[in-house]
Write a protein that holds these residues in place. Structure first.
Motif, PDB file in Angstrom:
ATOM      1  N   PRO A  46       0.798  -1.231   0.000  1.00  0.00           N
ATOM      2  CA  PRO A  46       0.000   0.000   0.000  1.00  0.00           C
ATOM      3  C   PRO A  46       0.832   1.284   0.000  1.00  0.00           C
ATOM      4  O   PRO A  46       0.365   2.319   0.464  1.00  0.00           O
ATOM      5  N   TYR A  47       2.057   1.206  -0.526  1.00  0.00           N
ATOM      6  CA  TYR A  47       2.948   2.367  -0.478  1.00  0.00           C
ATOM      7  C   TYR A  47       3.138   3.019  -1.847  1.00  0.00           C
ATOM      8  O   TYR A  47       3.982   3.893  -1.992  1.00  0.00           O
ATOM      9  N   ASP A  48       2.354   2.585  -2.847  1.00  0.00           N
ATOM     10  CA  ASP A  48       2.450   3.233  -4.150  1.00  0.00           C
ATOM     11  C   ASP A  48       1.942   4.681  -4.028  1.00  0.00           C
ATOM     12  O   ASP A  48       0.907   4.943  -3.414  1.00  0.00           O
ATOM     13  N   ASN A  49       2.709   5.588  -4.576  1.00  0.00           N
ATOM     14  CA  ASN A  49       2.408   7.031  -4.537  1.00  0.00           C
ATOM     15  C   ASN A  49       2.405   7.597  -3.118  1.00  0.00           C
ATOM     16  O   ASN A  49       1.801   8.646  -2.866  1.00  0.00           O
ATOM     17  N   TYR A  50       3.059   6.916  -2.198  1.00  0.00           N
ATOM     18  CA  TYR A  50       3.116   7.385  -0.810  1.00  0.00           C
ATOM     19  C   TYR A  50       4.376   8.211  -0.593  1.00  0.00           C
ATOM     20  O   TYR A  50       5.485   7.773  -0.890  1.00  0.00           O
ATOM     21  N   ASP A  51       4.202   9.416  -0.074  1.00  0.00           N
ATOM     22  CA  ASP A  51       5.321  10.316   0.207  1.00  0.00           C
ATOM     23  C   ASP A  51       5.302  10.644   1.702  1.00  0.00           C
ATOM     24  O   ASP A  51       4.518  11.482   2.143  1.00  0.00           O
ATOM     25  N   PRO A  52       6.139   9.978   2.508  1.00  0.00           N
ATOM     26  CA  PRO A  52       6.092  10.197   3.964  1.00  0.00           C
ATOM     27  C   PRO A  52       6.445  11.631   4.340  1.00  0.00           C
ATOM     28  O   PRO A  52       7.311  12.252   3.711  1.00  0.00           O
ATOM     29  N   GLU A  53       5.769  12.136   5.367  1.00  0.00           N
ATOM     30  CA  GLU A  53       5.995  13.519   5.785  1.00  0.00           C
ATOM     31  C   GLU A  53       7.347  13.718   6.447  1.00  0.00           C
ATOM     32  O   GLU A  53       7.958  14.783   6.340  1.00  0.00           O
ATOM     33  N   ARG A  54       7.845  12.691   7.154  1.00  0.00           N
ATOM     34  CA  ARG A  54       9.095  12.842   7.895  1.00  0.00           C
ATOM     35  C   ARG A  54      10.242  12.013   7.320  1.00  0.00           C
ATOM     36  O   ARG A  54      11.407  12.327   7.573  1.00  0.00           O
ATOM     37  N   GLY A  55       9.969  10.964   6.605  1.00  0.00           N
ATOM     38  CA  GLY A  55      11.028  10.140   6.045  1.00  0.00           C
ATOM     39  C   GLY A  55      10.736   8.657   6.186  1.00  0.00           C
ATOM     40  O   GLY A  55       9.945   8.233   7.033  1.00  0.00           O
ATOM     41  N   ARG A  56      11.377   7.874   5.331  1.00  0.00           N
ATOM     42  CA  ARG A  56      11.156   6.434   5.335  1.00  0.00           C
ATOM     43  C   ARG A  56      11.890   5.746   6.489  1.00  0.00           C
ATOM     44  O   ARG A  56      12.857   6.276   7.035  1.00  0.00           O
ATOM     45  N   LEU A  57      11.406   4.562   6.808  1.00  0.00           N
ATOM     46  CA  LEU A  57      12.060   3.741   7.819  1.00  0.00           C
ATOM     47  C   LEU A  57      13.374   3.193   7.271  1.00  0.00           C
ATOM     48  O   LEU A  57      13.524   2.995   6.059  1.00  0.00           O
ATOM     49  N   VAL A  58      14.318   2.925   8.173  1.00  0.00           N
ATOM     50  CA  VAL A  58      15.578   2.288   7.806  1.00  0.00           C
ATOM     51  C   VAL A  58      15.817   1.116   8.765  1.00  0.00           C
ATOM     52  O   VAL A  58      15.188   1.022   9.811  1.00  0.00           O
ATOM     53  N   HIS A  59      16.729   0.220   8.395  1.00  0.00           N
ATOM     54  CA  HIS A  59      17.070  -0.902   9.273  1.00  0.00           C
ATOM     55  C   HIS A  59      17.503  -0.380  10.642  1.00  0.00           C
ATOM     56  O   HIS A  59      18.393   0.477  10.730  1.00  0.00           O
TER      57      HIS A  59
END
Length: 345
Positions: free
Chosen positions: A107-120
């Motif tokens: 469900p992340y198509d066209n998703y632009d996170p407001e703060r940033g993506r998760l990382v390992h």
């Protein structure tokens, strides 16, 4: 005017000032605490239970400067989005969920996170996926090649083990023919011939989901293992098969002394803007308190057995995804950093 009436206002004022100062100091102390919110799966789920155990240990080890809070969400993707949009700090996820995020799949198509993506950041327990068939047709199967294009229930569509089986079949080059059924009807679907096999899974190698516990009471089951050549192809694709002891999970003999499975590594990952020193402290605290984790939930057994290796394995599944600097520092310190991995900036 009486002496009493003359003194009352000053006494009340003194008491009021004292109370005000006390309340103000307490408020200031509470406000000074930094919230660390664990966005997790719904109440009653395993992810929720795990989040509570981890937060309890970290609350004790990180001290009074932090307030650890567990916030449940209806779905894992909802928990991930909440943190990426700034409404939490730790997001419940898994290596397959991280892959979907970075590939821009639903469900992340066209998703632009407001703060940033998760990382390992923090990998906490494995869930192992494998294949089972009714025992009366088990002689038709020698390896996963015999599942190529066959009607199979790969666990509910869109769930983590379904995604895991999808990447397993893609790595092996076999057709993924999923038949969606109610998970509670696996034994009925076997008997009716609607499906010839189904994915099964354990949590931390010891716990079956409820619907498989019910299915094994109604059907004789046989586990089918990868061939040696298939295991090698999976390793080449970054999927490292592991062996589990079926007697730890099943109440019946499933025909194999060891079952080969591909693990999913579940995690509580953060954004890269989380402080490096804090994440390093959190990892170190958990590493030094694995006994407390296992006391909280036996599913932490594999993590306690190899805490550092679990972190490295979680990264290795998706080596193109950046690693939080706190985890990179932790892995470097313990000699399990790979120079091909990327430190998030």
């Amino acid at each position: 005017m009486s002496l009493f009436s003359n003194r009352l206002p000053s006494s009340v004022l003194a008491i009021g000032c004292a109370v005000g100062l006390t309340v103000g100091a307490a408020t200031q102390t509470v406000d000074a605490r930094e919230n660390l919110r664990f966005a997790t799966s719904n109440v009653g789920s395993y992810g929720y239970a795990v989040g509570n155990v981890i937060s309890d240990v970290l609350q004790r080890e990180l001290g009074r400067d932090y307030a650890l809070v567990v916030q449940p969400y209806p779905s894992t993707s909802g928990a991930m989005r909440s943190v990426m949009d700034g409404d939490g700090e730790f997001a419940y996820t898994a290596d397959v969920g991280m892959r979907s995020l970075y590939d821009g799949d639903r469900p992340y198509d066209n998703y632009d996170p407001e703060r940033g993506r998760l990382v390992h950041t923090l990998y906490v327990y494995p869930m192992e996926t494998f294949m089972l068939v009714p025992s009366d047709i088990a002689d038709r199967f020698e390896s996963y090649a015999d599942f190529d294009g066959e009607p199979i229930f790969f666990t509910p569509a869109g769930f983590m083990n379904w995604l895991n089986m999808g990447r397993i079949f893609a790595a092996l080059g076999y057709e993924f023919n999923h038949i969606e059924i109610d998970s509670s009807t696996v034994a009925d679907a076997f008997e009716a011939g609607t499906i010839i096999g189904s994915a099964g899974y354990t949590t931390a190698g010891v716990s079956l989901p409820t619907y498989w516990r019910e299915a094994e009471l109604r059907a004789d089951l046989t586990a089918i293992n990868f061939s040696e050549e298939e295991r090698e192809r999976l390793r080449d694709a970054g999927l490292e098969p592991v062996q589990i002891d079926p007697s730890e999970a099943f109440s019946q003999d499933v025909g194999e002394e060891s079952v080969w499975a591909v693990p999913i590594y579940f995690a509580y990952n953060v954004r890269v803007d989380m402080d490096e020193d804090l994440m390093y402290r959190a990892l170190t605290a958990l590493y030094e308190n694995t006994d407390a984790l296992v006391d909280g939930d036996p599913g932490f057994g594999p993590l306690a057995a190899d805490f550092v290796g679990t972190q490295a394995a979680g990264v290795a599944v998706n080596p193109d995804i950046p690693v939080h600097p706190g985890l990179a520092r932790f892995l470097q310190e313990h000699g399990q950093w790979n120079d091909d991995w990327i430190i998030a900036e």
